[in-house]
Design an enzyme around this catalytic site. Structure first.
Site, PDB file in Angstrom:
ATOM      1  CG  HIS A 106      -3.284  -6.969   1.476  1.00  0.00           C
ATOM      2  ND1 HIS A 106      -3.664  -7.816   2.503  1.00  0.00           N
ATOM      3  CD2 HIS A 106      -3.526  -5.720   1.935  1.00  0.00           C
ATOM      4  CE1 HIS A 106      -4.115  -7.105   3.514  1.00  0.00           C
ATOM      5  NE2 HIS A 106      -4.031  -5.826   3.203  1.00  0.00           N
ATOM      6  CG  ASP A 136      -2.954 -11.161   2.803  1.00  0.00           C
ATOM      7  OD1 ASP A 136      -2.116 -10.648   2.035  1.00  0.00           O
ATOM      8  OD2 ASP A 136      -3.827 -10.497   3.393  1.00  0.00           O
ATOM      9  CB  SER A 214      -3.495  -4.648   6.254  1.00  0.00           C
ATOM     10  OG  SER A 214      -4.853  -4.558   5.934  1.00  0.00           O
TER      11      SER A 214
END
Length: 368
Positions: A106, A136, A214
């Site tokens: 992402h 992911d 992230s």
């Protein structure tokens, strides 16, 4: 003297008195002033063993952490010019000395291109190696010399215990190489990836994970990678004490495949499945087969896909409900179950056909 004159004289007298008083005070303070001197510094002792361990761990691991900037193309509404704009930032880490960088899918989703900034401040144009949206995860590649690449040390996640110390290094809000610490709050969690497929055995931690973290590493107290920070639970979008990381055992299985093939090659039954959201709306539990690949083991085993009856109505074919006795409640679960096997393994697939359970022996092939 008039009344107004008397009041004016009094005002002037009061002003002169105040001025004289202020001058006197200023002269007194000036007389008391000395040359400016700093306070005496109180010396501290050596760092505690815990502090020393954290600082040494950070100094060892931080050169492996990278800052990811993704860039997207946008068209100017009025002039119709195409321009590049930053579309997001995140973290990543050096996987090997060949220039492969791991981050979250992402972080680079929808990007036209991406840049990777290493710990030494050098910035490199990145090319996309492969993605696994359902996990992911993504792998980028940069043409940096080996002397500037510091691969992270890999650990394990199957043996994690609640209460273990963990550390997260990343670039929250653009502040590069930020260290936060916490514990393993829970293990075996399940979150949903960006394409709707569950990610199992996720690590829950209270180490502060904010936007920009992230794709960064979650480390154990030995400085080994145990997870990839991926998500938080927060009403505001910022850290609220609940963060999640993809377990390293999954990462260590997915990333080599992305480097080798550009995608994850899973063992495959040779069937096409109906979309889970459609199956759920129909009230069916299981993986609904709508197609069978010609020449596959599933075809040889007699797996029956959806079909049309004489009136042209679509009829449900076989519904896969278990593999080697393990229940399967959706197409996503079937994929996760097959990850435990290798290409060439023979499995017993239980299908529901017209209300009856039928077992089929199928040899797993490689997904295309």
């Amino acid at each position: 003297m008039t009344r107004n004159g008397i009041m004016l004289a009094r005002t002037v007298l009061i002003g002169l008195t105040v001025a004289v008083g202020l001058l006197s005070t200023a002269h007194s303070q000036q007389a008391l002033r000395t040359e400016p001197t700093s306070r005496v510094v109180t010396l501290r002792g050596e760092l505690t063993a815990d502090e020393l361990g954290l600082t040494e761990l950070f100094e060892e691991a931080s050169p492996s952490v990278a800052y990811i900037t993704s860039v997207a193309l946008r068209r100017d509404f009025f002039r119709l010019n195409v321009m590049e704009i930053p579309s997001g930032t995140g973290s990543g880490f050096v996987w090997d000395d060949r220039g492969n960088i791991v981050t979250n899918f992402h972080v680079i989703r929808g990007a036209h291109r991406a840049e990777v900034t290493l710990a030494d401040g050098s910035t490199w144009e990145a090319s996309l190696v492969g993605t696994a949206q359902e996990k992911d995860l993504a792998v980028l590649h940069i043409e940096a010399p080996r002397s500037q690449l510091h691969p992270i040390r890999i650990g394990t996640s199957f043996d994690l215990r609640v209460g273990q110390t963990v550390l997260a290094i990343g670039n929250p809000f653009g502040y590069d190489h930020t260290l936060t610490s916490g514990i393993v709050s829970a293990i075996g969690r399940e979150i949903v990836s960006t394409d709707g497929v569950p990610i199992r055995d996720v690590i829950q931690t209270d180490a502060a994970i904010n936007p920009g973290n992230s794709g960064g590493p979650l480390l154990d107290s030995a400085g080994r990678l145990i997870g990839v920070n991926t998500a938080i639970v927060s009403p505001s979008g910022s850290y609220a004490g609940v963060g999640f990381a993809i377990p390293v055992d999954t990462v260590n299985w997915v990333v080599p495949q992305l480097i080798a093939y550009g995608k994850v090659r899973r063992p495959d039954l040779g069937v096409e499945l109906a979309a889970d959201h459609i199956v759920r709306r129909s009230g069916i539990e299981g993986a609904v087969v709508i197609g069978v690949e010609p020449g596959s083991s599933a075809e040889a085993a007699g797996v029956r896909p959806a079909y049309r009856d004489r009136r042209g109505r679509v009829m449900v074919g076989d519904i896969i409900i278990a593999v080697d006795g393990e229940p399967v409640r959706s197409g996503g679960e079937l994929g996760l179950t097959l990850e435990k096997y290798a290409v060439g393994d023979v499995v017993t697939v239980t299908v529901n056909r017209d209300g009856r359970d039928v077992e089929k022996r199928i040899t797993l092939g490689a997904s295309r």
